[in-house]
Design an enzyme around this catalytic site. Structure first.
Site, mmCIF file in Angstrom:
data_model
loop_
_atom_site.group_PDB
_atom_site.id
_atom_site.type_symbol
_atom_site.label_atom_id
_atom_site.label_comp_id
_atom_site.label_asym_id
_atom_site.label_seq_id
_atom_site.Cartn_x
_atom_site.Cartn_y
_atom_site.Cartn_z
ATOM 1 N N ASP A 138 0.625 11.842 6.440
ATOM 2 C CA ASP A 138 1.862 11.671 5.684
ATOM 3 C C ASP A 138 2.122 12.876 4.784
ATOM 4 O O ASP A 138 3.264 13.328 4.626
ATOM 5 C CB ASP A 138 1.793 10.390 4.840
ATOM 6 C CG ASP A 138 1.626 9.146 5.693
ATOM 7 O OD1 ASP A 138 2.197 9.106 6.801
ATOM 8 O OD2 ASP A 138 0.907 8.226 5.266
ATOM 9 N N HIS B 221 0.391 3.387 4.546
ATOM 10 C CA HIS B 221 0.435 4.279 5.706
ATOM 11 C C HIS B 221 1.241 3.656 6.845
ATOM 12 O O HIS B 221 0.868 3.728 8.004
ATOM 13 C CB HIS B 221 -0.995 4.592 6.164
ATOM 14 C CG HIS B 221 -1.088 5.641 7.239
ATOM 15 N ND1 HIS B 221 -0.533 6.893 7.110
ATOM 16 C CD2 HIS B 221 -1.674 5.610 8.469
ATOM 17 C CE1 HIS B 221 -0.782 7.595 8.207
ATOM 18 N NE2 HIS B 221 -1.468 6.828 9.051
#
Length: 412
Positions: free
Chosen positions: A242, A269
């Site tokens: 990310d 996530h």
């Protein structure tokens, strides 16, 4: 890049530059400590040259680390080429085990970890097809010795003495697959593998990649608790991808040099639980409300972007392997005594009312040394609302993972 404070470092670099090479003692049996600026010069896979350029924006090293490395190399290169390099090989001393090594993430991840001068042993495990992967990697002239382990009967041997265990095992997300579909398959895989970790290398750093990470990390924690070996400082959900995506997308949008960009990403996530703190971007950037929303949504849905582009042929395997390798390298540097290693990760946390939360953490020899809270201060209205909005979904995912283990008996 050495950090002057908890909030001023670059996450593009988790390297601390220092001038010394000296003796050190560690559980892993190091003979010498080699600072990261010396890795490239000493790395056995590179030929001796008289100069080196460190301009690659894809490097694990940040700008200052790369410049220091380049300076160190170029000022000493002439002397270096006049003598043998054999006596300055990195003292590779850490054992890394990859569980799920023949898969789409496992294979490129194994290659990248094989390149690390800190790894002495690279153990590759899978239920099938891992022997060929190990044979292929074993031909690379880097320090680590590669071994393959196939099936449940060889899992324990694979894990014995491991310092870092990386778990990318499981099925990838496919078009039309829900998170529940993914959970039902991968939850049991992670549970079984973490049981083996608890039995054979309970002190290892455990890196969970298998999705859904928001649930699989709590699953791992519950297994370790039931085994009596849970250390929250050593269990990590790998959310580095990310951060990698956020850095890339912001740099592209604002035409910045990628290696300079640092965007912290918090939350979880998956989907809206991924919250890039664009207001905390280093260097500071000016973004319109529309750009903030566009970038946030793209970062959150980047995995789907890849899944759809591959049209059923896989998920984000290569970028995930890159991000996971970066987190492995950060962990190894922390184990090796580097006191200036920071990454974002999904860990047990008290930053919010949720038991697990992704944020910037400081890594040390014993795992998480500190959870950095300062980046959650002074959020924009957009970020604060997004933070509150993600909490119910993340809470549900955590509870789902905990409930899964509580319903399933952990093997003795």
């Amino acid at each position: 890049m050495a950090a002057t404070s908890a909030t001023s470092f670059s996450i593009g670099s988790t390297t601390s530059i220092g001038p010394k090479v000296g003796p050190t003692q560690s559980k892993a049996g190091l003979s010498f400590k080699l600072n990261p600026k010396n890795y490239l010069r000493c790395f056995s896979g590179l030929k001796a040259v008289t100069s080196v350029s460190c301009e690659s924006e894809s490097s694990f090293l940040g700008r200052e680390s790369a410049l220091a490395l380049e300076h160190s190399y170029n000022t000493k290169a002439q002397k270096s080429v006049e003598r043998s390099f054999s006596h300055v090989q990195p003292q590779a001393s850490y054992k890394v085990a990859i569980l799920g090594a023949s898969g789409g993430i496992g294979q490129p991840l194994a290659l990248l970890v094989k390149m690390s001068p800190l790894v002495s042993n690279l153990n590759l495990y899978d239920i099938a097809n891992v022997k060929g992967v190990a044979a292929d990697l074993s031909h690379c002239n880097t320090p680590s010795q590669v071994a393959d382990f196939t099936g449940a009967s060889e899992l324990a041997k694979c894990l014995q003495g491991a310092n870092v265990v990386v778990i990318p095992a499981g099925v990838p997300r496919k078009p039309g697959m829900t998170r529940d579909d993914l959970f039902n398959i991968n939850a049991n895989i992670v549970k079984t593998l973490v049981e083996a970790v608890a039995d054979n290398c309970p002190d290892a750093f455990i890196h969970i990649i298998s999705n859904p990470v928001n649930s699989t990390v709590p699953i791992a924690a519950e297994v370790l608790k039931q085994k009596g070996v849970y250390d929250p400082k050593k269990l990590f959900g790998v959310t580095t991808l990310d951060v990698v995506r956020a850095n890339t997308f912001v740099a592209q949008k604002k035409n910045l040099k990628l290696i300079d960009v640092d965007v912290p990403v918090i939350g979880g996530h998956a989907g809206i639980t991924i919250l890039p703190l664009l207001s905390k971007t280093k260097p500071s950037v000016t973004l319109t409300n529309e750009e903030v929303e566009e970038l946030t949504v793209r970062i959150q849905n980047a995995g789907t972007e890849v899944v759809e582009a591959k049209a059923g042929a896989g998920s984000a395997t290569l970028s995930m392997a890159y991000a996971a390798a970066r987190f492995v390298e950060s962990s190894l540097r922390a184990l090796d005594g580097d006191t200036d290693v920071y990454e974002c990760s999904y860990v047990q946390s008290d930053l919010t009312e949720l038991p697990f939360f992704a944020s910037r953490v400081k890594l040390g020899r014993n795992g998480v040394e500190a959870v950095i809270s300062s980046e959650l201060q002074g959020l924009t209205d957009y970020e604060q609302k997004a933070l509150e909005a993600l909490k119910p979904e993340l809470k549900a995912s955590i509870e789902k993972g905990v409930a899964f283990v509580q319903k399933q008996p952990v093997a003795a």
